[in-house]
Scaffold this active site. Structure first.
Site, PDB file in Angstrom:
ATOM      1  N   GLU A 188      27.333  48.771  30.196  1.00 55.68           N
ATOM      2  CA  GLU A 188      27.484  47.707  31.195  1.00 55.68           C
ATOM      3  C   GLU A 188      27.679  46.428  30.404  1.00 55.68           C
ATOM      4  OE1 GLU A 188      26.628  44.539  32.904  1.00 55.68           O
ATOM      5  OE2 GLU A 188      24.680  45.317  33.575  1.00 55.68           O
ATOM      6  N   CYS A 231      25.686  38.909  33.995  1.00 62.72           N
ATOM      7  CA  CYS A 231      26.997  39.475  33.691  1.00 62.72           C
ATOM      8  C   CYS A 231      27.892  39.525  34.925  1.00 62.72           C
ATOM      9  CB  CYS A 231      26.837  40.867  33.087  1.00 62.72           C
ATOM     10  SG  CYS A 231      25.715  41.918  34.019  1.00 62.72           S
ATOM     11  N   PRO A 246      22.150  45.061  14.273  1.00 63.15           N
ATOM     12  CA  PRO A 246      22.629  45.704  13.044  1.00 63.15           C
ATOM     13  C   PRO A 246      21.651  46.723  12.472  1.00 63.15           C
ATOM     14  CG  PRO A 246      23.007  43.335  12.968  1.00 63.15           C
ATOM     15  CD  PRO A 246      22.155  43.587  14.178  1.00 63.15           C
ATOM     16  N   ASP A 287      16.746  44.375  15.673  1.00 68.55           N
ATOM     17  CA  ASP A 287      18.006  43.705  15.976  1.00 68.55           C
ATOM     18  C   ASP A 287      19.133  44.721  16.095  1.00 68.55           C
ATOM     19  OD1 ASP A 287      18.527  44.423  13.343  1.00 68.55           O
ATOM     20  OD2 ASP A 287      18.365  42.384  12.555  1.00 68.55           O
ATOM     21  N   GLU A 293      33.605  34.597  29.092  1.00 71.46           N
ATOM     22  CA  GLU A 293      32.302  34.652  29.739  1.00 71.46           C
ATOM     23  C   GLU A 293      31.399  33.587  29.113  1.00 71.46           C
ATOM     24  OE1 GLU A 293      29.244  38.064  31.245  1.00 71.46           O
ATOM     25  OE2 GLU A 293      29.937  38.216  29.186  1.00 71.46           O
ATOM     26  N   LYS A 341      15.320  50.107  22.576  1.00 69.69           N
ATOM     27  CA  LYS A 341      15.322  48.881  21.778  1.00 69.69           C
ATOM     28  C   LYS A 341      15.619  47.709  22.699  1.00 69.69           C
ATOM     29  CE  LYS A 341      18.399  46.375  19.848  1.00 69.69           C
ATOM     30  NZ  LYS A 341      17.816  45.011  20.026  1.00 69.69           N
TER      31      LYS A 341
END
Length: 474
Positions: free
Chosen positions: A245, A279, A204, A202, A378, A170
């Site tokens: 990650e 990240c 959910p 998505d 972040e 996905k």
């Protein structure tokens, strides 16, 4: 307009169980660039069924057979690199140069590394009269983000293919164009039906269905720490393996020497790559407190050379990915000013001359303390904070004073000192003196930056179970 109205399941493009389309927004224009179908649990069921059926035979293939398939994928990927780069620019705003020279090639690098390292990987060893065997874990569920779409897909897909696993992917619904091309590449390469399956959706809906599915043996997720916690909760009832990650707030320690200004400028430039949407971005620059003013001057000089604008042109920074991301960043910038951070350059608001598109001013704050929100959260945008330290020990203490542990950076003239400081930072990947990421080395985090490792043959272990064959050699 791109239209992705079907999913790739069991070697075919198939209609969704229910047709529900959403717009994919080009962040440079704020207009729809296409539509993508959003799947449901029923679509995940179909993909898992196909993957479980394919696992019976794919798991029994030889190393040589899997290397052959990887090489076929590599050949098809190379044919589509221009298409992939155009898709990445359109879906998430990466400038042309970054898309063509980094975003797309890094996906290829992971495929090539897997193909190169697979023949030498040891799938068994003998201990006394026992044989210890590593065998594929089964069907894997992959949930990937929008910021480095091809990198994040291939760091999961390549080792899974190499080890004999089958998979359901996905990709982010925000940036689905490049993943659809990946499915076309796998189809053209002749990857056996059911080995690779793609279901858009998505978090959910499809994401939760993947992470909780009893027919999926392992789930690998890349994204925020908040979402990663939900993935782990969903996976817990079926006791499946979870590799993650997650987020980061990585320190960049600039040592006190006569290369200080150069290293500050280097840290600014490294932070701005991909509009700061990485990240592992070196978002906390630690500098000697006595040289804060000098650091701010060097940072401002570097920032003035960073161009922002239409990603189809020759600029360094494009937009951030979405309106939601833009609004989040603006809020953080405004609160940083209220908290007392000094704006070296940039700050809240849009860059001059860019009224349309989710463009953020490249920003550096000085005089930041490590307890400020801007130093702990972040941002995921082109925003760097500079924090002063009194000694090297104090720098290490500040570097490690974070919930995260994905990456760290150290720069200085004394190589031995750089190595010593790097060894003391609690993070999974440490860059010394501007060293670039290495696809043959593992990548992953400590603490709330995740668990498990991606990249290189270290990633193979994430997709393997260990079996003891007692009496094998008796």
């Amino acid at each position: 307009m791109r239209e992705i109205t079907k999913f790739y399941i069991d070697g075919q493009w198939v209609e969704p169980a229910e047709l529900n389309l959403i717009d994919v927004i080009n962040p440079a224009t704020e207009k729809a660039a296409g539509q993508v179908a959003i799947g449901t649990a029923a679509d995940v069921d179909a993909a898992v069924d196909a993957a479980r059926k394919a696992f019976v035979t794919w798991s029994q293939t030889t190393v040589e057979e899997r290397v052959g398939v990887l090489n076929a994928v590599i050949a098809e990927y190379q044919k589509r690199m221009g298409d992939l780069a155009a898709a990445v620019t359109e879906e998430m705003g990466a400038p042309n140069g970054l898309a063509n020279n980094v975003q797309v090639p890094i996906g290829l690098a992971h495929l090539m590394t897997a193909a190169q390292q697979l023949p030498d990987y040891k799938f068994y060893e003998d201990r006394g009269t026992s044989r210890v065997v590593k065998e594929p874990i089964g069907v894997c569920g992959f949930i990937t983000p929008w910021n480095w779409p091809l990198n994040q897909v291939m760091v999961k897909v390549a080792p899974a293919l190499a080890t004999g696993c089958t998979m359901v992917l996905k990709p982010s619904e925000v940036a689905p164009f490049s993943a659809a091309i990946v499915a076309e590449i796998f189809d053209a390469a002749g990857v056996p039906a059911g080995v690779f399956n793609l279901v858009n959706g998505d978090g959910p809906g499809v994401g939760s269905a993947i992470s909780s599915h009893p027919g999926i043996d392992m789930v690998s997720f890349t994204g925020s720490t908040r979402a990663g916690i939900e993935v782990a909760k969903n996976a817990a009832p079926t006791v499946k393996r979870v590799a993650q990650e997650l987020g980061g707030k990585s320190p960049n320690v600039i040592l006190d020497d006569d290369e200080f200004a150069k290293n500050v400028a280097g840290g600014v430039n490294q932070m701005m790559v991909n509009s700061g949407q990485s990240c592992n971005a070196p978002s906390r620059m630690l500098v000697p407190a006595a040289r804060m003013a000098e650091a701010a001057e060097a940072a401002k000089s570097a920032l003035e050379k960073v161009t922002v604008g239409d990603p189809s042109t020759d600029v360094r920074l494009g937009p951030v990915v979405s309106e939601a991301q833009f609004d989040k960043i603006q809020g953080l910038l405004e609160r940083a000013v209220s908290d007392g951070a000094t704006v070296v350059d940039g700050g809240p608001g849009r860059p001059d001359g860019l009224p349309t598109g989710y463009y953020v001013k490249p920003t550096v704050f000085s005089d930041v303390t490590n307890d400020m929100e801007i130093a702990r959260t972040e941002v995921f945008g082109p925003v760097l904070v500079m924090i002063g330290y009194d000694s090297v020990d104090n720098a290490v203490e500040i570097a490690n004073d974070t919930d995260y542990g994905l990456a760290g950076y150290v720069s200085g003239k004394d190589v031995d000192e750089v190595r010593k400081v790097g060894s003391r930072i609690r993070a999974g990947s440490i860059s010394l003196n501007g060293a670039q990421l290495d696809p043959t080395a593992p990548f992953g985090g400590y603490k709330q930056s995740g668990n498990g490792r991606e990249w290189s043959d270290y990633a193979f272990d994430e997709f393997l179970e260990v079996k003891s064959m007692l009496g094998y050699g008796a």
